[in-house]
Design an enzyme around this catalytic site. Structure first.
Site: not given
Length: 340
Positions: A33, A53-54, A114
């Site tokens: 997203v 972090p990723k 969302d």
């Protein structure tokens, strides 16, 4: 007060095209997203910073390509410093709400994926073709249906729509450079409006530098846009280029003395699909010397025509004058023995 006006329909969004070039957009999250949000921001030429972090493979690619700035950690409030817009795309709803509340306190517009009640704005389903951007919003009620509506709208656009906009943009810039006076703004707008209203979009898409020069000359000399003949590569190959002209038959038009051998054929466009035209209609359009067409004829039907196309010059409230113009042009061509 005798005059009445339509009442506003509440519940909508204020649809705008935000100029994000060189603006700082912060995106919190590193998943799919977030990658979609990043792509939209980059297409608007924004400066994008991602805090996560990723990263998913797409965002890893963009970080390596230096398309984005990556802060390899979780969000900190100091990340908001200097941000013009914030987009959160993380699974932690509590943290999204905290970030959104902090943004509102600092008057930074925020979108939380969302979580509708946290959003200052929503993303729309969009179609992009060069400078043309078409967006569909269901005000976050049915985003999947918005995608379907967007695809249907995009599929109905004439071929070359985006390129046509680019060429009109070039011509508009040239006209403003040639005639920059503020008092002539209405003249510029009226002339370009006539051009955009009467020329088929696919024809506008085929304009080249020479055609734009010809149209600029026509504007400077105060000629009707429809009086300009464009020359394209199709002419050098023996195929007539499309022409849009405005010519009127008057009692003073000289009689050539030739016998009237013209033919007038009425062809219905049907539902607008050229494949559903009758064989006879298709043959008539291919054999015609000139086709007189209404502005509402679908581009797909006009695209199969090789000869000159004369389009009715219809303005709102002037339909009868436009029809008379078609009659005059038809009679003129019939007098020359043409197949109309």
């Amino acid at each position: 007060m005798s005059q009445t006006f339509r009442d506003p329909q509440s519940g909508g969004s204020l649809i705008v095209a935000w100029q994000a070039k060189a603006r700082s957009i912060l995106i919190v999250g590193g998943g799919a997203v977030a990658a979609g949000r990043v792509f939209n921001a980059l297409e608007a030429d924004a400066n994008v910073t991602v805090v996560a972090p990723k990263l998913c493979p797409e965002l890893e690619y963009r970080a390596q390509a230096q398309q984005i700035t990556w802060r390899n950690r979780t969000f900190e409030d100091s990340d908001l410093d200097g941000s013009d817009m914030v987009l959160t795309a993380i699974s932690d709803g509590h943290e999204s709400r905290r970030i959104a509340d902090t943004c509102k306190q600092r008057r930074i517009p925020v979108n939380a994926a969302d979580i509708n009640d946290l959003c200052d704005f929503w993303f729309m389903s969009t179609h992009r073709d060069h400078s043309v951007q078409i967006a569909v919003s269901t005000n976050s009620k049915a985003p999947r249906l918005a995608n379907r509506i967007r695809r249907q709208i995009a599929s109905s656009l004439p071929r070359g729509t985006g390129q046509a906009v680019e060429q009109i943009g070039r011509l508009r810039k040239r006209i403003r450079e040639a005639d920059p006076r503020p008092e002539n703004s209405k003249r510029r707008m009226t002339w370009l409006t006539q051009l955009c209203d009467y020329w088929p979009i696919e024809q506008l898409a085929k304009l080249d530098s020479d055609n734009i020069d010809s149209l600029l000359d026509a504007y400077v000399q105060d000629h009707d846009p429809q009086s300009v003949r464009i020359h394209s590569a199709s002419e050098s190959s023996g195929m007539p280029s499309p022409v849009l002209r405005s010519r009127t038959l008057t009692p003073d038009t000289p009689n050539t003395g030739e016998p009237n051998r013209g033919r007038l054929i009425l062809v219905g466009a049907g539902v607008g699909d050229p494949e559903l035209l009758t064989v006879r209609a298709h043959r008539a359009l291919k054999e015609a010397d000139i086709v007189l067409a209404d502005k509402l004829i679908p581009e797909a039907v006009l695209d199969i025509i090789d000869c000159e196309i004369y389009t009715a010059r219809k303005f709102p409230g002037a339909a009868s004058e436009a029809q008379d113009d078609l009659y005059r042009r038809g009679l003129e061509e019939l007098a020359k023995g043409k197949c109309v």
